[in-house]
Scaffold this active site. Structure first.
Site, PDB file in Angstrom:
ATOM      1  N   CYS A 142      31.236 -24.641 -56.278  1.00 32.01           N
ATOM      2  CA  CYS A 142      30.181 -25.067 -57.202  1.00 32.01           C
ATOM      3  C   CYS A 142      29.267 -26.036 -56.469  1.00 32.01           C
ATOM      4  O   CYS A 142      29.560 -26.473 -55.353  1.00 32.01           O
ATOM      5  CB  CYS A 142      30.765 -25.721 -58.459  1.00 32.01           C
ATOM      6  SG  CYS A 142      31.729 -27.203 -58.134  1.00 32.01           S
ATOM      7  N   ASP A 162       0.360 -11.127 -49.459  1.00 27.93           N
ATOM      8  CA  ASP A 162       0.109 -10.476 -48.178  1.00 27.93           C
ATOM      9  C   ASP A 162      -0.887  -9.341 -48.399  1.00 27.93           C
ATOM     10  O   ASP A 162      -0.896  -8.719 -49.467  1.00 27.93           O
ATOM     11  CB  ASP A 162       1.417  -9.934 -47.612  1.00 27.93           C
ATOM     12  CG  ASP A 162       1.190  -9.038 -46.410  1.00 27.93           C
ATOM     13  OD1 ASP A 162       0.582  -9.511 -45.437  1.00 27.93           O
ATOM     14  OD2 ASP A 162       1.596  -7.866 -46.458  1.00 27.93           O
TER      15      ASP A 162
END
Length: 766
Positions: free
Chosen positions: A32, A462
């Site tokens: 965790c 892009d």
């Protein structure tokens, strides 16, 4: 002024910085985000160490003084109860298919399946009154024992590790709750008094393991970007060795000895030897042959030959680059033209491909840690629940209610606080959200995506392959005065049909689609970087740049010259066509904008995102494309490593940035961005580096992805709120002794049902 040599001030951090090394460690055993915080805290306790531990990628980036060694850092991590090792350096010549690694999700998945299979009958026996037959309790115990003892073993082990280091995690509460419910059930069966709570212990174990399995699968993909990128490199190279005899045995082609040495067996004739060797065996200074269609083995300089190099996989450039002697070439790019001889200048981890891979790794490791809400509060929540259970037991004993009542109340506290709903809050919403996303062509990789979309205010797009199609095509045919466009295209298509250049292939494909069979060409010749010449229908024709046609004595009419200028202004490439003394016309070729790009940009604006066009292409091309789709901000002529820097610069301005791309040159920027979205037709490296994959390969899916991610995040937050609210309300009731463990288990199950039902609402997302 720095301290004299040999003297070190405990407060002089500058000295640490000026004599510091950096290292990246792979950390194992974290379950965790609180585990990552514990490792980070332990490392930062070392004098002069600055460490950042990323739970999502299971990596630690550490800057440490030269007075320490990497073994000291690894030892500190191990003292915290975890494992650490230095990852091997990236090697573009290695074959990822032969690299083995431990896939922890396999064992976890097996435990989850076994736990689920055994839990179903246990829950049925415990919750359905009609099944309460003589001996049913012992049957349930027999089925529950493997779940608690074997399937839940990772949870018990993590809880024990935390206990040995005087700390607690959510594993502590899960382990205590399941063991307490199991132990109480054994006591109840043996003594014949009290209720059994075996269904609680197995249900909690199964739910938590299922959540961990989903999380582990998401984390396992974090390293896939690097592996996918390294697969782009060539595996073998055709090494050229001068002045050696031609080998008479296959074994003579084996390359051995010290690095850089080349050996040959005795043979009969002297010649240049060509050997196929692994790319990893190349050293700086080696000469190797690259035939048309082959990948360039490593970074180098052309020493013989001319050709066109398709570098789109690394640079995103839509037009291949012409190269000749003295020009630099990059490994993993493709030779689409003639035969080249290249001298290696960088090999192994020093190549451009390896550097881009390193950028992706750095960007992933440098991301802000994802601190899930359940893990953030576990440092306080778990100790409070344990203390409350102990206080409940002691309080009721002191009140004279007897050990049985006190223990029952304490067990009720542990069971009602077991984080079953908390464990389900994220995975169930994520599973439903990703399932719905898959139906819409949107793949979300993990909860990191959801937390990012809430804050995103800028989206970087892009150009090549994202806003545009990434494929060259003919967009216009311009004929000179008195000429026929059909004839211009037919002659040009016939000549270019023998060419290997992408622009030539686009012209030839268009001509073939219109006329079918094309005239035969004789005396064909290519002029590197200029065009092609040949005889068509008895006439010498020339197709290419203005310089080539001028050298052939062909003049350009003003109308055709204007068409060339107009094409260049809008970011296209104009190819001149001429024969019999003059230029007859021009063919305009361009990387076309996707039909849905303008609508997608408008949708992104409506979501409050500011679009920015980012490309390695020329500024004129970028501005023309941006104008077509409605983007105001343009950043052009950016090298691959510079794209990640652009993202960092935007983040430095206080923006939260999403990146949409498809090429390897986008991979580092996708990883560096707060939210990365890759088109499904893009390279594997880009897809794996991004958190979101748009399977439809349509930019219009990007705003849908943002909306879906935000909706899923809202559901997760709602789940977590109600799960915590349930615990806050139920804990006092359990501690008061008015809530039996059976009711506590039922309440816990009810909270889980609510979380699952709430998550299922995502199936209606449109």
């Amino acid at each position: 002024m720095s301290a004299p040599s040999g003297h070190r001030s405990t407060t002089d951090s500058a000295a640490d910085v000026t004599s510091a090394d950096a290292i990246e460690l792979e950390v194992g055993g974290m379950t965790c985000a609180s585990c990552a915080a514990r490792v980070e805290k332990r490392l930062n306790r070392l004098h002069g160490v600055v460490a950042t531990v990323n739970y999502a990628t299971e990596k630690a980036r550490v800057t440490y003084p030269t007075t320490l060694t990497p073994d000291d850092l690894i030892g500190a991590v191990e003292k915290a109860g975890y494992t650490a090792r230095r990852p091997p350096p990236p090697d573009p010549s290695s074959d990822p298919a032969t690299e083995s690694g431990h896939d922890g999700t396999v064992g976890l998945g097996t435990r989850t399946l076994v736990s689920a299979a055994l839990s179903v009958p246990v829950v049925a026996l415990g919750m359905i009154g009609a099944l309460h037959l003589p001996g049913s309790g012992w049957v349930a115990l027999t089925l529950a024992t493997p779940v608690v003892a074997w399937a839940a073993q990772p949870l018990h082990r993590a809880a024990w590790t935390a206990l040995r280091h005087r700390s607690t995690t959510m594993d502590t509460l899960v382990s205590m709750g399941t063991v307490a419910a199991y132990a109480w059930s054994v006591y109840a069966l043996v003594s014949g008094r009290g209720e059994t709570y075996l269904e609680v212990s197995v249900a909690v174990t199964t739910f938590v393991l299922a959540g961990r399995y989903v999380e582990a699968r998401a984390k396992r993909r974090a390293g896939a970007a690097l592996r996918a990128m390294l697969q782009l490199g060539a595996r073998e190279a055709s090494l050229l060795v001068d002045g050696l005899a031609v080998p008479t045995e296959p074994a003579a082609a084996h390359r051995g000895g010290p690095v850089g040495a080349h050996e040959a067996a005795p043979t009969n004739a002297s010649a240049t030897v060509e050997r196929r060797i692994p790319v990893r065996s190349l050293v700086v200074g080696d000469r190797f042959l690259v035939r048309p269609g082959e990948k360039i083995a490593t970074d180098g300089v052309v020493v013989e030959g001319t050709s066109a190099i398709d570098a789109a996989v690394l640079t995103g450039e839509s037009v291949p680059v012409e190269v000749g002697p003295g020009d630099a070439v990059t490994g993993a790019t493709v030779n689409v033209g003639g035969r080249l001889v290249v001298r290696a200048t960088r090999v192994g981890a020093d190549t451009e491909l390896a550097r881009i891979a390193g950028l992706v790794t750095d960007a992933q490791t440098g991301k802000a840690q994802v601190q899930r809400l359940a893990d953030r509060v576990s440092g306080v929540f778990v100790p409070v629940v344990i203390a409350l259970a102990v206080a409940t037991f002691a309080g009721w004993l002191a009140a004279g209610r007897g050990p049985a009542f006190a223990f029952t109340a304490a067990v009720a506290v542990l069971i009602v606080a077991c984080p079953c709903a908390l464990g389900l809050a994220t995975p169930t919403a994520l599973l439903v959200g990703t399932g719905r996303g898959a139906q819409l062509g949107i793949l979300l990789k993990g909860p990191e995506v959801l937390e990012s979309t809430r804050r995103v205010d800028t989206v970087v797009l892009d150009k090549t392959g994202t806003v545009t199609s990434g494929h060259m095509s003919v967009v216009d045919v311009v004929a000179g005065p008195g000429e026929d466009t059909a004839i211009v295209l037919r002659i040009a298509g016939a000549l270019e049909d023998a060419s290997e250049h992408p622009i030539g292939r686009a012209i030839a494909a268009t001509a073939q689609g219109r006329f079918g069979a094309l005239p035969r060409v004789s005396d064909f010749a290519g002029r590197a970087g200029l065009g092609v010449v040949g005889t068509v229908d008895g006439q010498v024709a020339v197709v290419g740049r203005e310089q080539l046609l001028a050298d052939a004595g062909l003049t350009v009419p003003p109308a055709v010259a204007d068409a060339v200028t107009d094409a260049q202004a809008r970011g296209a490439t104009a190819v001149l066509v001429g024969w019999s003394g003059r230029v007859r016309g021009a063919i305009v070729v361009a990387d076309e904008v996707r039909p849905t790009s303008a609508r997608a940009v408008a949708e992104l604006r409506r979501l409050g995102l500011r679009p920015v066009l980012l490309t390695g292409d020329h500024a004129a091309v970028a501005r023309a494309v941006a104008a077509d789709v409605g983007i105001d901000d343009v950043i052009a002529e950016v090298l691959p490593e510079g794209k990640a820097d652009v993202i960092t610069a935007l983040q430095g301005q206080g923006r939260t940035v999403a990146m949409v791309g498809d090429g390897v040159n986008d991979a580092a920027a996708l990883a560096r961005a707060d939210l990365g979205l890759a088109l499904g037709t893009g390279t594997d490296a880009a897809i794996e580096a991004a958190e979101v994959t748009l399977v439809r390969a349509d930019l219009a899916a990007a705003p849908d992805a943002v909306r879906l991610a935000r909706r899923t995040l809202a559901v997760i937050k709602g789940n977590l709120f109600w799960a915590f609210a349930y615990n806050v309300a139920a804990l006092p009731v359990a501690a008061s002794g008015r809530l039996s463990p059976v009711v506590a288990g039922g309440a816990m199950a009810l909270s889980s049902v609510f979380v699952v039902t709430n998550s299922l609402r995502l199936r209606r997302f449109r």
